[in-house]
Design an enzyme around this catalytic site. Structure first.
Site, PDB file in Angstrom:
ATOM      1  CE  LYS A   1      -1.332   2.905  -8.715  1.00 53.46           C
ATOM      2  NZ  LYS A   1      -1.125   3.888  -7.509  1.00 53.46           N
TER       3      LYS A   1
ATOM      4  CB  SER B   1      -3.015   1.913  -4.441  1.00 54.12           C
ATOM      5  OG  SER B   1      -2.430   3.207  -5.021  1.00 54.12           O
TER       6      SER B   1
ATOM      7  CB  SER C   1      -0.440   4.988  -3.505  1.00 57.25           C
ATOM      8  OG  SER C   1      -1.414   4.535  -2.816  1.00 57.25           O
TER       9      SER C   1
HETATM   10  N1  GLN Z   1      -4.058   4.269   1.084  1.00 57.12           N
HETATM   11  C1  GLN Z   1      -4.190   5.548   0.897  1.00 57.12           C
HETATM   12  C2  GLN Z   1      -5.787   5.725   0.430  1.00 57.12           C
HETATM   13  O1  GLN Z   1      -6.401   4.603   0.268  1.00 57.12           O
HETATM   14  C3  GLN Z   1      -3.466   6.193  -0.204  1.00 57.12           C
HETATM   15  C4  GLN Z   1      -3.706   5.718  -1.303  1.00 57.12           C
HETATM   16  C5  GLN Z   1      -2.847   6.631  -2.252  1.00 57.12           C
HETATM   17  O2  GLN Z   1      -1.637   7.079  -2.026  1.00 57.12           O
HETATM   18  N2  GLN Z   1      -3.339   6.483  -3.747  1.00 57.12           N
HETATM   19  O3  GLN Z   1      -6.207   6.566   0.027  1.00 57.12           O
END
Ligand code: GLN
Length: 497
Positions: free
Chosen positions: A82, A157, A181
């Site tokens: 990532k 994400s 994410s």
């Molecule tokens: N979707 C959640 C957010 O937008 C979690 C994102 C994540 O785990 N990085 O904060």
């Protein structure tokens, strides 16, 4: 050797084939690079493809001669990373225009460990900007598609990492999970996603979003591979003061076969409330019936503060983000606006043009929550709720060994379906956020399909009990016997376009 040969390969299978000299690291690396060149123009899972670096590393590995017993655990295994995890010399954009020109001068601890273990980096994967989002639609470089349906999101994400593994552009990938994410995109792409206990994997070299929640996790095609990758990346690190003084995971942490069915499986009613897609509830119920038939004791538990976890997360995470993202000011590194009139103008224009809409929204929200007069009302309250959420889990793990929940309340959704309404987007993490707030480990396993789209089942455990989660997940994987995604047979390159 073609991609079909390796579609059901585990890390162990690659290792055996290497030991028997049936394949070579260069051949395998080239196989995946070809696959990326074929699919990625439409899938868009990668932001950077490091063809030269990957092939060079494969050759270096070939030159070193290893005896059978001393093959490093990830010898010759290609991995996608990532783009918020630093690899020396490669871009690390975090999916943001503000870091579009940033090349990392150092390796994250997890990267050092994977290098030592013989892994090969294929490149860096797409993500929502600064890991804020659930669909990759917030990426500053355009979204990734879901390999099962090009009109749908892959989740986020870590959507690029999940899509790359599901489409077999890479056998393994790393992602990061702040509130879901890793697990949510794993569910949307039909693969295995692990969020380890907070502190079990070093965050050194992971670009910070919300430091008390961020954790690096694995995205793989099998539970066994998740275990293999986790064994390599886990363990204490002096460079991360929040890293727990715990040894790396080892297979002796797993339960012996005859202990697995003695595990008590907890189900919390709060995770089966209204608002869930009925096809998800139905499939999870079928799995619970299968488990009961197998002789597992299923107990009902209650996690009464579940409903408040999401709201508290959207105070705590933006608050930490507003502080962490203060460093992107156009001075030391990253994008700088052109021809600033003065210092204030430089800061303002750099940040308002460098960051996307969602990131700016969270900086404003977080700054507001931390400002004097509101700190007690919002941030402190959020942290108090967090303690209650954690206590809920502690109490339920006195009654059961693991908890089962759906990973997501909805099926993979279409592009644009939720991007106009931040709250709808936030809700897609409603089942992954509470465990992130509590810092406990959780794994998402594909448990079936509805209309050709995958459904994720989440397995939660007490802190540092990844062994129990893996043992149970492997057992379930075996009895459900759902093979890893076979995207090649779902659509050819043309159809993906
Ligand atoms: N979707 C959640 C957010 O937008 C979690 C994102 C994540 O785990 N990085 O904060």
């Amino acid at each position: 050797m073609n991609i079909d040969t390796v579609k059901n390969f585990t890390v162990e299978d690659y290792q055996n084939a290497y030991k028997n000299e049936e394949i070579s690291p260069t051949e395998i690396t080239q196989l995946f690079l070809d696959r990326i060149h074929l699919l990625d123009p439409s899938l868009r899972a990668f932001l950077t493809i490091d063809e030269t670096g990957a092939l060079q590393r494969a050759r270096e590995l070939e030159e070193k001669k290893f005896g059978e017993a001393e093959f490093p655990p990830l010898y010759g295994i290609p991995i996608a990373i990532k783009d918020n995890i630093c690899i020396q010399g490669l871009p690390t954009t975090c999916g943001s225009r503000i870091l579009s020109n940033y090349h990392s001068p150092f390796d994250a601890t997890v990267i050092e460990k994977i290098k030592k273990a013989g892994g090969i980096f294929l490149g860096k994967t797409n993500m929502d900007e600064f890991a804020m989002g659930s669909s990759t639609e917030n990426s500053g470089f355009g979204p990734t598609r879901n390999p099962f349906d090009p009109n749908r999101v892959p989740g986020g994400s870590s959507g690029g990492s999940a899509a790359s593994v599901a489409a077999l552009e890479a056998p393994l990938a790393l992602g990061s999970d702040t509130g879901g994410s890793v697990r949510q995109p794993a569910a949307f792409c039909g693969i295995v996603g692990l969020r380890p206990t907070y502190g079990r994997v070093s965050r050194y070299g992971l670009i910070s979003f919300a430091s008390s929640l961020d954790q690096i996790g694995t995205l793989t095609r099998s539970v066994q591979d998740s275990r293999a990758l986790f064994s390599v990346i886990s363990g204490q690190d002096d460079r991360d003061s929040t890293c727990a003084p715990y040894p790396p995971f080892s297979s002796s942490d797993c339960l012996p076969e005859d202990e697995i069915k003695k595990m008590k499986v907890g189900v919390a009613k709060e995770y089966f409330s209204t608002g869930i897609d009925p096809s998800i509830t139905q499939r999870i119920q079928e799995v619970l019936n299968i488990l009961a038939k197998e002789g597992f004791e299923v107990v009902e538990v209650s996690l009464p503060h579940t409903d408040y976890a999401l709201e508290a997360y959207y105070i705590v995470a933006p608050a930490e983000a507003s502080s962490n993202l203060a460093r992107y000011d156009g001075i030391a590194y990253g994008y700088r606006c052109h021809h600033p009139l003065n210092l204030q103008d430089l800061y303002t224009r750099t940040r308002t043009t460098g960051f996307g809409k969602e990131v700016l929204r969270r900086i404003i929200l977080g700054t507001y929550c931390l400002s004097s007069g509101y700190y007690d009302e919002f941030y402190l309250k959020g942290m108090q709720v967090r303690t209650l959420v954690k206590k809920d889990f502690e109490e339920s793990f006195e009654k059961c060994d693991i908890l089962l929940t759906p990973t997501t309340p909805s099926m993979p959704f279409k592009f644009g379906e939720k991007s106009h309404d931040p709250y709808q987007m936030y809700l897609t993490d409603v089942f992954t956020i509470p465990s992130a707030m509590a810092g406990i480990p959780a794994l998402s396993l594909n448990c079936g399909y509805h209309q050709h789209l995958p459904i994720g089942l989440q397995i939660l455990g007490a802190p540092f009990q990844e062994g129990k989660i893996f043992s149970f997940a492997s057992f379930l994987e075996k009895i459900l016997s759902i093979p890893p995604p076979d995207i090649g047979s779902i659509h050819s390159k043309k159809e993906v376009l």
